[in-house]
Structures are given as C-alpha cells and as structure tokens.
Design an enzyme around this catalytic site. Structure first.
Site, mmCIF file in Angstrom:
data_model
loop_
_atom_site.group_PDB
_atom_site.id
_atom_site.type_symbol
_atom_site.label_atom_id
_atom_site.label_comp_id
_atom_site.label_asym_id
_atom_site.label_seq_id
_atom_site.Cartn_x
_atom_site.Cartn_y
_atom_site.Cartn_z
ATOM 1 N N LYS A 74 0.797 -1.229 0.000
ATOM 2 C CA LYS A 74 0.000 0.000 0.000
ATOM 3 C C LYS A 74 0.833 1.284 0.000
ATOM 4 C CE LYS A 74 -4.320 -1.502 2.145
ATOM 5 N NZ LYS A 74 -5.287 -1.166 3.211
ATOM 6 N N ASP A 110 -9.967 3.505 2.136
ATOM 7 C CA ASP A 110 -10.205 3.004 3.497
ATOM 8 C C ASP A 110 -10.927 4.045 4.352
ATOM 9 O OD1 ASP A 110 -9.143 0.488 3.180
ATOM 10 O OD2 ASP A 110 -7.119 1.086 3.769
#
Ligand code: ATR
Length: 284
Positions: A74, A110
């Site tokens: 990520k 997220d």
C-alpha cells in the site's frame, strides 16, 4: 465514459500473500448483480516484482484496467503510479488504482469506507467532538483522516509505541494528539468515539482492561478488524453496555469506489453481500 472503463474490464487485487483476500468475493458478487462480463482476480505479487507489474499495467500489456492493492504494497505503490490524490497523499498509502486518460491514478478508499460503515450503522456518529484511535499504523492514518474530514475537533492517537503515535500526530496537525497506552484510561474519559485499529487481543495477546463507561453518554466503540466479527475489544465494550459497530462494513464500503472506477457502475453494499462474507468467514 472513459475508454478505459468497460463492462468487460479486468481488475485485480495484488498482495503478498494474497490467499486470504475476500475482495474477489465482493467484486464478483457485484459483477454478477450488474450482469457484467468483467473479472476481478487475486494476483500474488512479491515486493521485488511490483515495479514490473506496474510497468505492464501502465503500458496496457497486462490487460488490466486497475485494481486493489493490499499488504504489503500500500505504501510502495505511491511512487509507482502517475498520480495520487489528496487522500492517498495525506494517508501516505493507497489501495485502489485505475487508468484514466492513459494515466495511472491511485487513491485510498479506506477512509471513505470507514465513514460509510458508520453512516450506515450508527447515524449521527460524527456529531461527536472527541475520538480515540488505538494504533498508529497505516490503518490508523486512514481512520484519523476520516475523523478529521468528518469534523472531529480532537483525535487522540493511543499506541503501544508512543513515538509512532507522535509521528502520526505530527503528520495531521494540531487536532491530533499522541499518547502511550498508559494514558488510555485518562484520555478515554468523555470521548464520543473509540476506534481500534490494532490486532490487540488476537493471536494470544491479552487486552488490557479498558473502561468504556467513562466515555460520553452517546459513546460508540468500533473496530476496523473484522475477523472475528466480534473482536475482544468490541466484546468488552458490549459487556459494559456501550454501543458497538463491527468492521466488516468498512471492508465492503471501501471496495465500492474501485468497482465504479473499473466497471463504470456504482455498486450497492447489500445485507446479502454482508451475509455472503460472514458465511465464508464461518466456513474457513
Ligand atoms: P496497519 O498498517 O494494519 O495499521 P501496522 O503498521 O503493523 O499495521 O500497525 C499495527 C498497529 O497495531 C500498531 O499501532 C501496533 O503498535 P506498535 O506501533 O506499538 O507496534 C499495534 N499493535 C499490534 N499488536 C499489538 C499489541 N499486542 N499490543 C498493542 N498494540 C499492538
């Protein structure tokens, strides 16, 4: 519609390892619901192969339109795409990439997923002023970003390693403060929201007792960990009579923006989809 977006687009989730990912189940459910011919497949990409994977994505030789990026990539992918948006920049990590007008773009969903889960399950959750976030990793940064975006005046980041909490607080500015675990009992008093972003209490570790009853009367406790659905921290809060929301909805909601980017259709998080994932969790 952008020429990169098609009903028959191919999307991926990359990670290392990738076997545990439930993203294929989510996206294939939506593909099926919308009657699309596109695909969504897990691909195990080792860190040393990441640049090659992204080169093939950019020059279209991979055949993919975009996809999701999970642990441990990520943060690394930020330097491999053409452009990251403000959200990914602030969080310092991205989980969704797509081709747009020939450029490879990245964002982090997220934070949106976290907020959308609470919007759905605990309306009014963002009317509070003060939040506690346990943990100071990448997931914590996404949560802190969401809390500031939704108007929390004070976010106290509490972490086992206090120096990591300080680094995170500096990143987000004066509304965010840093604390060691030993200060939790103090800072939790009067808080409106408590978010766990750690694996505390799992895999044999003990959860130190936390008194959630000292929080504000409208307090909500949530966890971004969703395996098990009722984490030790949620169980403790529930036992004390404090309202809770589990983290599965965050997983479902963070997936939606990517699906729309790759396939051009806005998907819906349904109770049926949630049950599908719960059944899969129970089976494994
Ligand atoms: P992620 O990117 O998923 O947030 P991470 O960067 O590995 O993952 O961060 C994990 C977080 O869980 C950290 O805040 C970690 O605390 P440290 O910074 O002190 O390592 C926290 N954590 C994990 N296991 C823990 C435990 N047994 N007790 C307390 N905190 C724990």
């Amino acid at each position: 519609m952008d020429k990169d977006i098609q009903n028959s687009s191919r999307a991926f989730v990359i990670g290392h390892p990738i076997g545990h990912s439930r993203s294929p189940m989510i996206h294939r459910y939506w593909l099926n619901q919308a009657g699309l011919t596109g695909s969504y497949d897990p691909v195990d990409v080792a860190p040393e192969d990441l640049p090659t994977f992204f080169r093939a994505l950019k020059d279209r030789s991979s055949g993919f339109t975009g996809g999701n990026v999970t642990v441990p990539h990520k943060e690394a992918i930020i330097t491999l795409v053409d452009e990251i948006d403000e959200t990914a920049r602030l969080i310092g990590a991205a989980n969704t990439v797509w081709l747009e007008d020939g450029r490879l773009m990245a964002t982090n969903t997220d934070s949106l997923g976290f907020a959308a889960n609470l919007d759905e399950t605990a309306a009014g959750w963002d009317h509070g002023k003060r939040a506690i976030v346990l943990g100071a990793g990448g997931a914590s940064r996404a949560v802190v970003h969401a809390l500031l975006a939704r108007g929390f005046d004070e976010v106290s980041v509490v972490n086992r390693t206090a120096s990591r909490a300080s680094t995170l607080a500096e990143r987000f500015g004066p509304c965010v403060s840093a604390h060691g675990l030993e200060n939790l009992a103090d800072v939790i008093k009067g808080a409106n929201l408590f978010v766990n972003t750690t694996t505390l209490g799992m895999a044999g570790t003990e959860v130190p007792p936390i008194d959630f009853t000292t929080m504000a009367s409208d307090a909500l406790v949530t966890d971004i960990v969703y395996i098990p659905l009722e984490t030790p921290i949620l169980a403790m809060a529930k036992h004390q009579g404090v309202a809770t929301t589990d983290g599965l909805g965050m997983l479902l909601h963070q997936a939606a923006p990517g699906f729309q980017k790759w396939f051009g259709v806005k998907p819906v998080v349904t109770p049926e989809l949630r049950q599908l994932i719960i059944s899969d969790m129970e089976a494994h």
